[in-house]
Design an enzyme around this catalytic site. Structure first.
Site, mmCIF file in Angstrom:
data_model
loop_
_atom_site.group_PDB
_atom_site.id
_atom_site.type_symbol
_atom_site.label_atom_id
_atom_site.label_comp_id
_atom_site.label_asym_id
_atom_site.label_seq_id
_atom_site.Cartn_x
_atom_site.Cartn_y
_atom_site.Cartn_z
ATOM 1 N N ASP A 294 2.463 1.312 0.223
ATOM 2 C CA ASP A 294 1.851 -0.001 -0.010
ATOM 3 C C ASP A 294 2.869 -1.090 0.333
ATOM 4 O O ASP A 294 4.078 -0.858 0.339
ATOM 5 C CB ASP A 294 1.399 -0.147 -1.471
ATOM 6 C CG ASP A 294 0.244 -1.127 -1.635
ATOM 7 O OD1 ASP A 294 -0.898 -0.675 -1.846
ATOM 8 O OD2 ASP A 294 0.483 -2.361 -1.525
ATOM 9 N N GLN B 8 -3.106 0.112 -5.420
ATOM 10 C CA GLN B 8 -4.202 -0.634 -6.064
ATOM 11 C C GLN B 8 -5.563 -0.081 -5.632
ATOM 12 O O GLN B 8 -5.688 0.536 -4.571
ATOM 13 C CB GLN B 8 -4.083 -2.104 -5.635
ATOM 14 C CG GLN B 8 -5.107 -3.030 -6.252
ATOM 15 C CD GLN B 8 -4.862 -4.486 -5.877
ATOM 16 O OE1 GLN B 8 -3.820 -5.044 -6.196
ATOM 17 N NE2 GLN B 8 -5.815 -5.094 -5.203
ATOM 18 N N TYR C 42 -14.538 -7.734 10.263
ATOM 19 C CA TYR C 42 -14.380 -6.606 9.326
ATOM 20 C C TYR C 42 -15.304 -5.455 9.736
ATOM 21 O O TYR C 42 -14.878 -4.305 9.861
ATOM 22 C CB TYR C 42 -14.692 -7.073 7.902
ATOM 23 C CG TYR C 42 -14.540 -5.995 6.850
ATOM 24 C CD1 TYR C 42 -13.286 -5.509 6.494
ATOM 25 C CD2 TYR C 42 -15.663 -5.461 6.201
ATOM 26 C CE1 TYR C 42 -13.144 -4.524 5.529
ATOM 27 C CE2 TYR C 42 -15.529 -4.478 5.226
ATOM 28 C CZ TYR C 42 -14.279 -4.015 4.896
ATOM 29 O OH TYR C 42 -14.143 -3.036 3.936
HETATM 30 P P1 NAD Z 1 -7.593 -3.566 -2.665
HETATM 31 O O1 NAD Z 1 -7.906 -4.661 -1.705
HETATM 32 O O2 NAD Z 1 -7.897 -3.732 -4.101
HETATM 33 O O3 NAD Z 1 -6.084 -3.142 -2.503
HETATM 34 C C1 NAD Z 1 -5.563 -2.972 -1.222
HETATM 35 C C2 NAD Z 1 -4.134 -2.467 -1.320
HETATM 36 O O4 NAD Z 1 -3.676 -2.416 0.025
HETATM 37 C C3 NAD Z 1 -3.212 -3.420 -2.068
HETATM 38 O O5 NAD Z 1 -2.401 -2.686 -2.968
HETATM 39 C C4 NAD Z 1 -2.381 -4.047 -0.952
HETATM 40 O O6 NAD Z 1 -1.067 -4.383 -1.367
HETATM 41 C C5 NAD Z 1 -2.377 -2.939 0.088
HETATM 42 N N1 NAD Z 1 -2.148 -3.452 1.438
HETATM 43 C C6 NAD Z 1 -2.751 -4.516 2.027
HETATM 44 N N2 NAD Z 1 -2.258 -4.695 3.265
HETATM 45 C C7 NAD Z 1 -1.328 -3.715 3.456
HETATM 46 C C8 NAD Z 1 -0.469 -3.389 4.531
HETATM 47 N N3 NAD Z 1 -0.466 -4.112 5.657
HETATM 48 N N4 NAD Z 1 0.351 -2.339 4.407
HETATM 49 C C9 NAD Z 1 0.364 -1.598 3.256
HETATM 50 N N5 NAD Z 1 -0.426 -1.876 2.199
HETATM 51 C C10 NAD Z 1 -1.262 -2.918 2.306
HETATM 52 O O7 NAD Z 1 -8.265 -2.249 -2.109
HETATM 53 P P2 NAD Z 1 -9.738 -1.700 -2.191
HETATM 54 O O8 NAD Z 1 -10.738 -2.754 -2.502
HETATM 55 O O9 NAD Z 1 -9.650 -0.482 -2.993
HETATM 56 O O10 NAD Z 1 -9.969 -1.316 -0.647
HETATM 57 C C11 NAD Z 1 -9.315 -0.221 -0.081
HETATM 58 C C12 NAD Z 1 -10.016 0.157 1.203
HETATM 59 O O11 NAD Z 1 -11.391 0.412 0.937
HETATM 60 C C13 NAD Z 1 -9.978 -0.918 2.291
HETATM 61 O O12 NAD Z 1 -9.815 -0.323 3.544
HETATM 62 C C14 NAD Z 1 -11.344 -1.555 2.175
HETATM 63 O O13 NAD Z 1 -11.759 -2.154 3.380
HETATM 64 C C15 NAD Z 1 -12.179 -0.351 1.820
HETATM 65 N N6 NAD Z 1 -13.446 -0.672 1.163
HETATM 66 C C16 NAD Z 1 -13.448 -1.347 -0.036
HETATM 67 C C17 NAD Z 1 -14.660 -1.677 -0.621
HETATM 68 C C18 NAD Z 1 -14.724 -2.444 -1.930
HETATM 69 O O14 NAD Z 1 -15.789 -2.903 -2.299
HETATM 70 N N7 NAD Z 1 -13.631 -2.594 -2.649
HETATM 71 C C19 NAD Z 1 -15.859 -1.305 -0.004
HETATM 72 C C20 NAD Z 1 -15.816 -0.616 1.202
HETATM 73 C C21 NAD Z 1 -14.604 -0.292 1.770
#
Ligand code: NAD
Length: 259
Positions: A51, A29, A161
């Site tokens: 995942d 995702q 976080y």
């Molecule tokens: P999301 O939250 O949309 O998806 C996260 C995915 O991680 C999901 O498919 C979930 O099933 C999987 N996941 C969660 N816990 C897990 C585990 N313990 N083991 C395996 N898989 C697991 O993802 P996103 O928003 O694209 O975020 C991805 C990364 O980017 C994260 O580290 C987040 O902190 C970072 N990030 C996101 C944003 C944002 O605005 N979306 C901004 C800065 C950083």
């Protein structure tokens, strides 16, 4: 004289990851998924999407070059088992992360530990499992996912976080320093708000600080959130030989959010 890796890559603009074997955590995702697809488009021979969400992983099955792995990134034994199966990984993208909402006073010890386990200790497991083979062949790129909410910027209701994402920057620099003469690069990506499923869900919560950021970004900055594909493009670059002189570097991708 042999061409430098960067010169070689520059002469082949398409297929920047030709033949590379990659692992992406949180690959089902959001940013992780966009990166799995971008790595394939750039010629990766295999991308393992790790995942915890089986149903979302299934939607990647059947795409040529994708291998899905249902695994919790906190499961150290499972990660070591995966490394036994795949000894010659070229690119490791540690993308998995959990966004805890709350200030320091409301954060329980359990929530603190859970956040560090998912966001930081998972990277310890993956790097420890996959780095030895990279060092052995003196080639590899590790990309760690941090955030603008880290040492770059304080965000309301993101105490633990931000602490985890700051730790990821420190971890990246430490690994990069230890590997600088061993052929393995390690860099860190710090996005601002990205239009992923989880971000949109957080914005539905009236109490959440992310909601207010959208108005700020739309009115004062780029006028829109970044897409997961824009972060994936940066990861393609860092994974490729074009980024051959980058290690221990912090890549902010935030449309001016930290200005
Ligand atoms: P999301 O939250 O949309 O998806 C996260 C995915 O991680 C999901 O498919 C979930 O099933 C999987 N996941 C969660 N816990 C897990 C585990 N313990 N083991 C395996 N898989 C697991 O993802 P996103 O928003 O694209 O975020 C991805 C990364 O980017 C994260 O580290 C987040 O902190 C970072 N990030 C996101 C944003 C944002 O605005 N979306 C901004 C800065 C950083």
């Amino acid at each position: 004289m042999a061409a430098s890796p960067a010169a070689a890559a520059a002469s082949t603009p398409a297929g920047r990851l030709k033949g590379k074997k990659c692992i992406v955590t949180a690959g089902a995702q959001g940013i992780g998924r966009a990166t799995v697809l971008a790595f394939l488009r750039e010629g990766a021979s295999m991308v393992v999407a790790v995942d915890i969400n089986k149903e979302k992983l299934q939607t990647l099955e059947g795409i040529p070059g994708v291998v899905t792995k249902h695994l919790d990134v906190r499961d150290g034994a499972g990660v070591r088992g995966l490394a036994q199966e795949m000894k010659d990984v070229d690119v490791l993208f540690n993308c998995a992360g959990y966004v805890h909402q709350g200030d320091i006073l409301s954060t329980t010890e359990e929530e603190w530990d859970f956040s560090f386990d998912v966001n930081v200790k998972s990277m310890y497991h993956f790097i420890q499992a996959f780095l030895p083979a990279m060092i052995e062949k003196r080639k590899g790129s590790i990309i760690n996912m941090s955030s603008a909410a880290s040492t770059l910027r304080g965000i309301e209701q993101r105490a633990v976080y931000g602490a985890t994402k700051g730790a990821v920057i420190g971890l990246t620099k430490g690994v990069a320093r230890d590997c600088v003469q061993k052929g393995v690069r390690c860099n860190v990506v710090c996005p601002g708000p990205i239009a992923t499923e989880s971000y949109k869900e957080r914005c539905q919560d009236l109490e959440d600080s992310d909601k207010g950021h959208i108005d700020y970004i739309v009115e004062k900055l780029m006028g829109r959130l970044a897409t997961p594909e824009e972060v994936a493009n940066l990861c393609v670059y860092l994974a490729s030989d074009e980024a051959s002189y980058h290690t221990g570097n912090v890549f902010t991708i935030d449309g001016g959010f930290c200005l």
